[in-house]
Design a protein around this motif. Structure first.
Motif, PDB file in Angstrom:
ATOM      1  N   VAL A  91       0.795  -1.237  -0.028  1.00 49.45           N
ATOM      2  CA  VAL A  91      -0.042  -0.121  -0.014  1.00 49.45           C
ATOM      3  C   VAL A  91       0.943   1.437   0.169  1.00 49.45           C
ATOM      4  O   VAL A  91       1.882   1.319   0.612  1.00 49.45           O
ATOM      5  N   GLN A  92       0.343   2.357  -0.698  1.00 51.39           N
ATOM      6  CA  GLN A  92       0.789   3.607  -0.558  1.00 51.39           C
ATOM      7  C   GLN A  92      -0.349   4.409   0.509  1.00 51.39           C
ATOM      8  O   GLN A  92      -1.497   4.305   0.212  1.00 51.39           O
ATOM      9  N   VAL A  93       0.180   5.304   1.134  1.00 46.01           N
ATOM     10  CA  VAL A  93      -0.564   5.964   2.316  1.00 46.01           C
ATOM     11  C   VAL A  93      -0.489   7.592   1.738  1.00 46.01           C
ATOM     12  O   VAL A  93       0.708   8.018   1.571  1.00 46.01           O
ATOM     13  N   ILE A  94      -1.598   8.189   1.680  1.00 40.44           N
ATOM     14  CA  ILE A  94      -1.726   9.709   1.586  1.00 40.44           C
ATOM     15  C   ILE A  94      -0.903  10.345   2.464  1.00 40.44           C
ATOM     16  O   ILE A  94      -0.650   9.869   3.855  1.00 40.44           O
ATOM     17  N   LEU A 101      -8.073   5.828   6.053  1.00 41.89           N
ATOM     18  CA  LEU A 101      -8.904   4.827   5.485  1.00 41.89           C
ATOM     19  C   LEU A 101     -10.301   5.417   5.399  1.00 41.89           C
ATOM     20  O   LEU A 101     -10.912   5.093   4.545  1.00 41.89           O
ATOM     21  N   ALA A 102     -10.779   6.121   6.238  1.00 42.33           N
ATOM     22  CA  ALA A 102     -12.115   6.564   5.964  1.00 42.33           C
ATOM     23  C   ALA A 102     -12.255   7.637   4.787  1.00 42.33           C
ATOM     24  O   ALA A 102     -13.356   7.621   4.215  1.00 42.33           O
ATOM     25  N   VAL A 103     -11.172   7.917   4.508  1.00 43.81           N
ATOM     26  CA  VAL A 103     -11.383   8.879   3.200  1.00 43.81           C
ATOM     27  C   VAL A 103     -10.855   8.269   1.954  1.00 43.81           C
ATOM     28  O   VAL A 103     -10.546   9.117   0.853  1.00 43.81           O
ATOM     29  N   GLY A 104     -10.341   7.176   2.165  1.00 46.23           N
ATOM     30  CA  GLY A 104      -9.844   6.104   0.832  1.00 46.23           C
ATOM     31  C   GLY A 104      -8.365   6.410   0.447  1.00 46.23           C
ATOM     32  O   GLY A 104      -8.187   6.658  -0.563  1.00 46.23           O
ATOM     33  N   GLY A 105      -7.819   6.738   1.463  1.00 49.13           N
ATOM     34  CA  GLY A 105      -6.356   7.316   1.583  1.00 49.13           C
ATOM     35  C   GLY A 105      -5.385   6.284   1.573  1.00 49.13           C
ATOM     36  O   GLY A 105      -4.002   6.525   1.720  1.00 49.13           O
ATOM     37  N   LEU A 106      -5.882   5.109   1.388  1.00 50.91           N
ATOM     38  CA  LEU A 106      -4.942   3.872   1.429  1.00 50.91           C
ATOM     39  C   LEU A 106      -4.673   3.227   0.057  1.00 50.91           C
ATOM     40  O   LEU A 106      -6.211   2.852  -0.520  1.00 50.91           O
ATOM     41  N   ASN A 107      -3.927   3.307  -1.025  1.00 51.87           N
ATOM     42  CA  ASN A 107      -3.888   2.644  -2.119  1.00 51.87           C
ATOM     43  C   ASN A 107      -3.154   1.548  -2.410  1.00 51.87           C
ATOM     44  O   ASN A 107      -2.000   1.455  -1.862  1.00 51.87           O
ATOM     45  N   ARG A 108      -3.633   0.532  -3.139  1.00 50.04           N
ATOM     46  CA  ARG A 108      -3.161  -0.783  -3.546  1.00 50.04           C
ATOM     47  C   ARG A 108      -1.878  -0.415  -4.390  1.00 50.04           C
ATOM     48  O   ARG A 108      -2.139   0.367  -5.554  1.00 50.04           O
ATOM     49  N   ILE A 109      -0.783  -0.985  -4.405  1.00 49.09           N
ATOM     50  CA  ILE A 109       0.202  -0.692  -5.306  1.00 49.09           C
ATOM     51  C   ILE A 109       0.165  -1.703  -6.470  1.00 49.09           C
ATOM     52  O   ILE A 109       0.225  -2.995  -5.791  1.00 49.09           O
ATOM     53  N   ALA A 118      -1.762  25.864  -4.847  1.00 48.99           N
ATOM     54  CA  ALA A 118      -1.772  24.356  -4.863  1.00 48.99           C
ATOM     55  C   ALA A 118      -1.288  24.085  -3.444  1.00 48.99           C
ATOM     56  O   ALA A 118      -0.271  24.495  -2.774  1.00 48.99           O
ATOM     57  N   ASN A 119      -2.364  23.468  -2.739  1.00 48.53           N
ATOM     58  CA  ASN A 119      -2.082  23.207  -1.226  1.00 48.53           C
ATOM     59  C   ASN A 119      -2.035  21.605  -1.203  1.00 48.53           C
ATOM     60  O   ASN A 119      -3.070  21.083  -0.909  1.00 48.53           O
ATOM     61  N   GLY A 120      -0.992  21.005  -1.568  1.00 52.11           N
ATOM     62  CA  GLY A 120      -1.075  19.403  -1.169  1.00 52.11           C
ATOM     63  C   GLY A 120      -1.937  18.719  -2.179  1.00 52.11           C
ATOM     64  O   GLY A 120      -2.084  18.960  -3.582  1.00 52.11           O
ATOM     65  N   SER A 121      -2.539  17.695  -1.842  1.00 48.66           N
ATOM     66  CA  SER A 121      -3.091  16.854  -2.781  1.00 48.66           C
ATOM     67  C   SER A 121      -4.221  16.164  -1.909  1.00 48.66           C
ATOM     68  O   SER A 121      -4.574  16.086  -0.691  1.00 48.66           O
ATOM     69  N   SER A 122      -5.307  15.564  -2.815  1.00 46.72           N
ATOM     70  CA  SER A 122      -6.491  14.913  -2.186  1.00 46.72           C
ATOM     71  C   SER A 122      -6.392  13.303  -2.570  1.00 46.72           C
ATOM     72  O   SER A 122      -5.343  12.822  -2.913  1.00 46.72           O
ATOM     73  N   PRO A 123      -6.934  12.528  -1.505  1.00 41.76           N
ATOM     74  CA  PRO A 123      -6.800  11.294  -1.686  1.00 41.76           C
ATOM     75  C   PRO A 123      -7.065  10.599  -3.240  1.00 41.76           C
ATOM     76  O   PRO A 123      -6.164   9.911  -3.780  1.00 41.76           O
TER      77      PRO A 123
END
Ligand SMILES: [Zn+2]
Ligand SMILES: [Zn+2]
Length: 346
Positions: A81-84, A128-136, A292-297
């Motif tokens: 996983v990749q994490v926001i 996890l609640a905002v979908g911030g974990l991505n499968r690599i 530009a202020n960072g990024s979203s999930p």
């Protein structure tokens, strides 16, 4: 387990602490890569008002799930996983309107929560609640996946600046973020991409990798003149300042084409954020200035995809891989601009 913890400005320690345990709604990961950036240098030197020490730093995180807390579904040990890094609340007015990058309740990994300069880390339930974990994707390494976070920020910046087909783009700042801007602009169909930096060595190192159409050494050339020359007097469609420089921001406005967009991608120092703007340039030339202020999930998920499908290659940008014990060396290398991307392998 070993961690790198921030105690005070100038005081980061490699320490032995107990492994964290995944509580309800959380997952525990074995961190495989946590990359470093200018933000880590800033924290090391000055601290940050959101960090209450001691705090494990590191926010460009990729690893492998080793434990799953109560109530977590869809994830299991072994998942890569990749994490926001920036965590929007998901519930406020901005989040509901889809403006997650400017959530006023935003929290961050390595600031409000222990980060990735550690052998193990707990991913907060809020992530996890905002979908911030991505499968690599299988074909992608952890180091490359860790670069999805900065690329997500770059993607946010270029979406706001509407970088697109045939645009002439100037990127000011040849650090890792500048390199990612050049690569992403290419993948979005930009016409010509020019790269500028004050530091001739860093500019040459970056240019050798990302191959801009021209480089401009701002140390010995007038950047505005040079961009006007390169564009036949028209200016660039998009100018991105990937440097904490008010001068660069002011120059950007002077070399932007009619109906062009200027991205103030890099913020300015808190104690010196005022610049001079010729408002009539903006008015008559119909310029757009964006931040530009960072990024979203969602940006993180798309950035990971762009890396995986080869649209934005990053493996050659990872110039240094260091163990956790050498995190201070990593921060020093980054602060000297002697590397493109430095990743920690805890
Ligand atoms: Zn970063
Ligand atoms: Zn919010």
């Amino acid at each position: 387990m070993k961690v790198a913890r921030f105690h005070a400005p100038g005081d980061i320690r490699i320490e032995d602490v107990a492994e964290p345990i995944a509580g309800a709604g959380e997952v525990k990961i074995r961190v495989r890569n946590c990359s470093t950036c200018g933000t880590d240098v800033k924290i090391y030197k000055h601290g940050h008002h959101h960090i209450r020490p001691p705090r494990v730093m590191g926010h460009e995180i990729a690893g492998e799930i080793v434990g799953v807390g109560e109530g977590v579904t869809g994830w299991e040990p072994g998942d890569r996983v990749q994490v926001i890094a920036a965590i929007p609340c998901g519930q406020c007015e901005e989040c509901r309107r889809g403006h997650m990058t400017v959530c006023p309740n935003q929290e961050s990994m390595g600031y409000h929560y222990d980060g990735g300069f550690a052998q193990y880390m707990v991913v907060p339930a809020k992530v996890l609640a905002v979908g911030g974990l991505n499968r690599i994707p299988d074909e992608l390494g952890f180091a490359e996946a860790s670069v999805a976070e900065p690329l997500a920020c770059v993607l946010n910046g270029q979406e706001l600046a509407r970088v697109g087909e045939d645009d002439d783009v100037v990127v000011m700042g040849a650090g890792p973020i500048g390199c990612l801007h050049v690569r992403l602009a290419r993948s979005r169909g930009a016409g010509r991409v020019f790269l500028a930096d004050l530091n001739a060595d860093r500019l040459a190192m970056a240019a050798a990798l990302v191959r801009p159409d021209a480089t401009i050494c701002a140390g010995d050339t007038d950047v505005v003149d040079e961009v006007l020359k390169l564009t036949g007097g028209r200016g660039a469609d998009v100018v991105i300042t990937a440097a904490a420089s008010g001068t660069a921001q002011q120059q950007a406005l002077q070399m932007t084409a009619r109906q062009g967009r200027v991205s103030f991608f890099g913020g300015l120092p808190k104690d010196d954020p005022i610049i001079q703007v010729d408002s009539n340039l903006v008015h008559y030339r119909e310029l757009t200035i964006v931040g530009a202020n960072g990024s979203s999930p969602a940006h993180n998920a798309r950035a990971l995809q762009l890396i995986a499908e080869g649209a934005v290659p990053v493996s050659d940008l990872i110039t240094h891989r260091l163990p956790l014990a050498e995190v201070l060396d990593a921060i020093d290398i980054v602060s000297r601009g002697a590397a493109i991307k430095v990743t920690i392998e805890p």
